[in-house]
Write a protein that holds these residues in place. Sequence first.
Motif, PDB file in Angstrom:
ATOM      1  N   ARG A   1      39.528  49.326  43.715  1.00 15.20           N
ATOM      2  CA  ARG A   1      39.596  47.863  43.698  1.00 15.20           C
ATOM      3  C   ARG A   1      39.116  47.298  42.367  1.00 15.20           C
ATOM      4  NH1 ARG A   1      42.177  43.770  46.527  1.00 15.20           N
ATOM      5  NH2 ARG A   1      41.141  41.822  46.004  1.00 15.20           N
ATOM      6  N   LEU A   2      38.015  47.849  41.843  1.00 17.96           N
ATOM      7  CA  LEU A   2      37.485  47.340  40.582  1.00 17.96           C
ATOM      8  C   LEU A   2      38.357  47.747  39.400  1.00 17.96           C
ATOM      9  CD1 LEU A   2      33.646  47.661  41.107  1.00 17.96           C
ATOM     10  CD2 LEU A   2      34.947  45.579  40.714  1.00 17.96           C
ATOM     11  N   ARG A   3      39.008  48.886  39.489  1.00 16.52           N
ATOM     12  CA  ARG A   3      39.955  49.254  38.432  1.00 16.52           C
ATOM     13  C   ARG A   3      41.124  48.274  38.418  1.00 16.52           C
ATOM     14  NH1 ARG A   3      39.162  54.153  35.923  1.00 16.52           N
ATOM     15  NH2 ARG A   3      41.314  54.145  35.172  1.00 16.52           N
ATOM     16  N   LEU A   4      41.576  47.870  39.593  1.00 17.62           N
ATOM     17  CA  LEU A   4      42.634  46.862  39.662  1.00 17.62           C
ATOM     18  C   LEU A   4      42.144  45.532  39.098  1.00 17.62           C
ATOM     19  CD1 LEU A   4      44.195  47.579  43.187  1.00 17.62           C
ATOM     20  CD2 LEU A   4      45.169  48.139  40.955  1.00 17.62           C
ATOM     21  N   GLU A   5      40.892  45.186  39.396  1.00 11.94           N
ATOM     22  CA  GLU A   5      40.340  43.938  38.873  1.00 11.94           C
ATOM     23  C   GLU A   5      40.272  43.969  37.344  1.00 11.94           C
ATOM     24  OE1 GLU A   5      36.042  42.087  39.324  1.00 11.94           O
ATOM     25  OE2 GLU A   5      37.200  41.879  41.193  1.00 11.94           O
ATOM     26  N   TRP A   6      39.853  45.096  36.795  1.00 12.13           N
ATOM     27  CA  TRP A   6      39.841  45.240  35.341  1.00 12.13           C
ATOM     28  C   TRP A   6      41.260  45.121  34.779  1.00 12.13           C
ATOM     29  CZ3 TRP A   6      36.583  45.619  31.195  1.00 12.13           C
ATOM     30  CH2 TRP A   6      35.218  45.665  31.479  1.00 12.13           C
ATOM     31  N   SER A   7      42.223  45.680  35.482  1.00 13.49           N
ATOM     32  CA  SER A   7      43.617  45.583  35.039  1.00 13.49           C
ATOM     33  C   SER A   7      44.064  44.133  34.990  1.00 13.49           C
ATOM     34  CB  SER A   7      44.529  46.390  35.983  1.00 13.49           C
ATOM     35  OG  SER A   7      45.887  46.257  35.601  1.00 13.49           O
ATOM     36  N   VAL A   8      43.672  43.345  35.986  1.00 18.91           N
ATOM     37  CA  VAL A   8      44.022  41.928  35.985  1.00 18.91           C
ATOM     38  C   VAL A   8      43.383  41.227  34.792  1.00 18.91           C
ATOM     39  CG1 VAL A   8      43.724  39.748  37.231  1.00 18.91           C
ATOM     40  CG2 VAL A   8      44.461  41.791  38.460  1.00 18.91           C
ATOM     41  N   TRP A   9      42.118  41.583  34.499  1.00 19.15           N
ATOM     42  CA  TRP A   9      41.471  40.982  33.332  1.00 19.15           C
ATOM     43  C   TRP A   9      42.231  41.316  32.049  1.00 19.15           C
ATOM     44  CZ3 TRP A   9      38.438  37.144  32.427  1.00 19.15           C
ATOM     45  CH2 TRP A   9      37.572  36.701  33.422  1.00 19.15           C
ATOM     46  N   LEU A  10      42.743  42.531  31.958  1.00 18.08           N
ATOM     47  CA  LEU A  10      43.552  42.884  30.789  1.00 18.08           C
ATOM     48  C   LEU A  10      44.776  41.982  30.697  1.00 18.08           C
ATOM     49  CD1 LEU A  10      43.463  46.796  30.787  1.00 18.08           C
ATOM     50  CD2 LEU A  10      42.275  45.242  29.241  1.00 18.08           C
ATOM     51  N   GLN A  11      45.370  41.658  31.851  1.00 17.14           N
ATOM     52  CA  GLN A  11      46.523  40.758  31.857  1.00 17.14           C
ATOM     53  C   GLN A  11      46.111  39.352  31.401  1.00 17.14           C
ATOM     54  OE1 GLN A  11      49.111  42.653  32.509  1.00 17.14           O
ATOM     55  NE2 GLN A  11      47.674  44.230  33.195  1.00 17.14           N
ATOM     56  N   ILE A  12      44.922  38.917  31.808  1.00 18.51           N
ATOM     57  CA  ILE A  12      44.439  37.592  31.396  1.00 18.51           C
ATOM     58  C   ILE A  12      44.233  37.553  29.892  1.00 18.51           C
ATOM     59  CG2 ILE A  12      42.537  35.937  31.573  1.00 18.51           C
ATOM     60  CD1 ILE A  12      42.124  36.858  34.448  1.00 18.51           C
ATOM     61  N   TRP A  13      43.604  38.598  29.363  1.00 19.57           N
ATOM     62  CA  TRP A  13      43.374  38.649  27.918  1.00 19.57           C
ATOM     63  C   TRP A  13      44.692  38.641  27.146  1.00 19.57           C
ATOM     64  CZ3 TRP A  13      39.368  43.021  28.914  1.00 19.57           C
ATOM     65  CH2 TRP A  13      38.134  42.452  29.195  1.00 19.57           C
ATOM     66  N   THR A  14      45.645  39.431  27.594  1.00 17.70           N
ATOM     67  CA  THR A  14      46.939  39.487  26.921  1.00 17.70           C
ATOM     68  C   THR A  14      47.643  38.146  26.991  1.00 17.70           C
ATOM     69  OG1 THR A  14      47.183  41.837  27.447  1.00 17.70           O
ATOM     70  CG2 THR A  14      49.183  40.641  26.859  1.00 17.70           C
ATOM     71  N   ALA A  15      47.646  37.544  28.184  1.00 16.57           N
ATOM     72  CA  ALA A  15      48.311  36.252  28.352  1.00 16.57           C
ATOM     73  C   ALA A  15      47.663  35.182  27.483  1.00 16.57           C
ATOM     74  CB  ALA A  15      48.285  35.838  29.821  1.00 16.57           C
ATOM     75  N   ALA A  16      46.331  35.182  27.410  1.00 19.56           N
ATOM     76  CA  ALA A  16      45.628  34.183  26.616  1.00 19.56           C
ATOM     77  C   ALA A  16      45.898  34.367  25.127  1.00 19.56           C
ATOM     78  CB  ALA A  16      44.132  34.257  26.887  1.00 19.56           C
ATOM     79  N   ALA A  17      46.062  35.607  24.704  1.00 19.24           N
ATOM     80  CA  ALA A  17      46.336  35.877  23.289  1.00 19.24           C
ATOM     81  C   ALA A  17      47.734  35.410  22.887  1.00 19.24           C
ATOM     82  CB  ALA A  17      46.184  37.371  23.002  1.00 19.24           C
ATOM     83  N   LEU A  18      48.681  35.470  23.837  1.00 21.65           N
ATOM     84  CA  LEU A  18      50.074  35.156  23.530  1.00 21.65           C
ATOM     85  C   LEU A  18      50.503  33.755  23.945  1.00 21.65           C
ATOM     86  CD1 LEU A  18      51.699  38.541  24.621  1.00 21.65           C
ATOM     87  CD2 LEU A  18      51.059  37.832  22.308  1.00 21.65           C
ATOM     88  N   ASP A  19      49.824  33.193  24.947  1.00 22.20           N
ATOM     89  CA  ASP A  19      50.243  31.911  25.510  1.00 22.20           C
ATOM     90  C   ASP A  19      49.080  30.922  25.468  1.00 22.20           C
ATOM     91  OD1 ASP A  19      51.169  29.769  26.930  1.00 22.20           O
ATOM     92  OD2 ASP A  19      51.786  30.913  28.698  1.00 22.20           O
ATOM     93  N   PRO A  20      49.159  29.912  24.587  1.00 20.20           N
ATOM     94  CA  PRO A  20      48.065  28.936  24.484  1.00 20.20           C
ATOM     95  C   PRO A  20      47.748  28.251  25.811  1.00 20.20           C
ATOM     96  CG  PRO A  20      49.592  28.701  22.643  1.00 20.20           C
ATOM     97  CD  PRO A  20      50.233  29.658  23.615  1.00 20.20           C
ATOM     98  N   ARG A  21      48.733  28.142  26.713  1.00 16.60           N
ATOM     99  CA  ARG A  21      48.506  27.475  27.992  1.00 16.60           C
ATOM    100  C   ARG A  21      47.544  28.261  28.882  1.00 16.60           C
ATOM    101  NH1 ARG A  21      54.579  27.079  29.930  1.00 16.60           N
ATOM    102  NH2 ARG A  21      54.370  29.236  29.185  1.00 16.60           N
ATOM    103  N   MET A  22      47.430  29.549  28.649  1.00 20.21           N
ATOM    104  CA  MET A  22      46.556  30.385  29.457  1.00 20.21           C
ATOM    105  C   MET A  22      45.129  30.420  28.929  1.00 20.21           C
ATOM    106  SD  MET A  22      48.245  31.495  32.016  1.00 20.21           S
ATOM    107  CE  MET A  22      47.105  32.766  32.567  1.00 20.21           C
ATOM    108  N   ARG A  23      44.912  29.870  27.761  1.00 13.14           N
ATOM    109  CA  ARG A  23      43.592  29.995  27.136  1.00 13.14           C
ATOM    110  C   ARG A  23      42.516  29.194  27.857  1.00 13.14           C
ATOM    111  NH1 ARG A  23      46.001  29.935  20.964  1.00 13.14           N
ATOM    112  NH2 ARG A  23      47.041  31.975  21.184  1.00 13.14           N
ATOM    113  N   ALA A  24      42.898  28.064  28.452  1.00  9.65           N
ATOM    114  CA  ALA A  24      41.908  27.266  29.176  1.00  9.65           C
ATOM    115  C   ALA A  24      41.404  28.027  30.394  1.00  9.65           C
ATOM    116  CB  ALA A  24      42.516  25.933  29.597  1.00  9.65           C
ATOM    117  N   LEU A  25      42.314  28.678  31.120  1.00 16.24           N
ATOM    118  CA  LEU A  25      41.917  29.484  32.272  1.00 16.24           C
ATOM    119  C   LEU A  25      40.999  30.611  31.839  1.00 16.24           C
ATOM    120  CD1 LEU A  25      42.039  30.526  35.184  1.00 16.24           C
ATOM    121  CD2 LEU A  25      44.215  31.640  34.608  1.00 16.24           C
ATOM    122  N   HIS A  26      41.373  31.298  30.758  1.00 18.69           N
ATOM    123  CA  HIS A  26      40.546  32.399  30.268  1.00 18.69           C
ATOM    124  C   HIS A  26      39.183  31.898  29.815  1.00 18.69           C
ATOM    125  CE1 HIS A  26      38.965  34.855  26.912  1.00 18.69           C
ATOM    126  NE2 HIS A  26      39.219  35.843  27.751  1.00 18.69           N
ATOM    127  N   ALA A  27      39.167  30.801  29.072  1.00 19.87           N
ATOM    128  CA  ALA A  27      37.893  30.291  28.539  1.00 19.87           C
ATOM    129  C   ALA A  27      36.948  29.875  29.660  1.00 19.87           C
ATOM    130  CB  ALA A  27      38.164  29.117  27.601  1.00 19.87           C
TER     131      ALA A  27
END
Length: 301
Positions: free
Chosen positions: A195-221
């Motif tokens: 479960r925690l490995r999956l959670e870390w995987s989701v965080w990787l998706q958040i980081w990638t999305a925030a790096a590429l999509d300015p709209r995702m940066r507020a959620l990440h921040a």
Amino acid sequence: MSDDATDDVRGRAREAIRRSGLSQRRFAERLGIDPSKLSKSLTGARRFTARELAGIADETGVTVNWLLNGQDDAETVSVPPRDSSAVRPPPPGLADRPTAAKEHNRRLQIIEAAWTLIAEHGYHSVRVAQVARACGTSSATVHYHFPTLNDLLVEALRHSVKQAFDRQVAGLHTIEDPYERLLRLIELQLPASERLRLEWSVWLQIWTAAALDPRMRALHADSYRRWHETIALTLSEGRERGVFGDFDVEETTRRLTALIDGLGIQVLTGMPGRSVDHMRATLRSVIDQDLLADRTPRTSS
């Protein structure tokens, strides 16, 4: 926790379960526990475990902070989300309207399915048809709850953040020693279970999305702010009580969170010589050698 506070937790748990529209037996099944255990916890014969508190919060849409404190702006070792509308209990009449209860539970099922698919296949690979298939429903039903795929994906990412902080509040609220609390906080972050490995995987998706999509940066921040402040609150309390040495709390928090993130990524990506045990030992060494006031490693209870 005092007896009065424990009574309040039981009362809020009963109310949240009632509003879910599920029977206690069915709710216990959703938590993965015997119905007798849930009954005993609700009547005061046993205490809820941290896992059960997090499960109740997840199933009913409230937060662990609300279950423990009755509000989401209560001071705790974790920082609640700013958008309180996302963490209120289901409407009081939900249990009296079977259709509404069914929709509420279906929405949670859809979010959880999307969360799992994001973790397993990546943020940009998930399709509505896949989510519908995982839930045993139709794409039209998914669109009824989430008009666009992006709405669903963003909600799934928020769900991941909520789960992480619910788990932290549930696991940390009874630990008074800042040193023990910091060690437990780190333990809760280690990608040691599936479960925690999956959670870390989701965080990787958040980081990638925030790096590429300015709209995702507020959620990440906003999400990362809460993680940062959880660490900072523990370090600040430890320094004030003389458990930790004299250091800049903000700068130390930045360094410690960066180390946790970097080690977690190395473990998740299978770097040679990087393992959960190595990550735990490295972080424990940094805490003992760099943060403790007397620089003498302590024996954790």
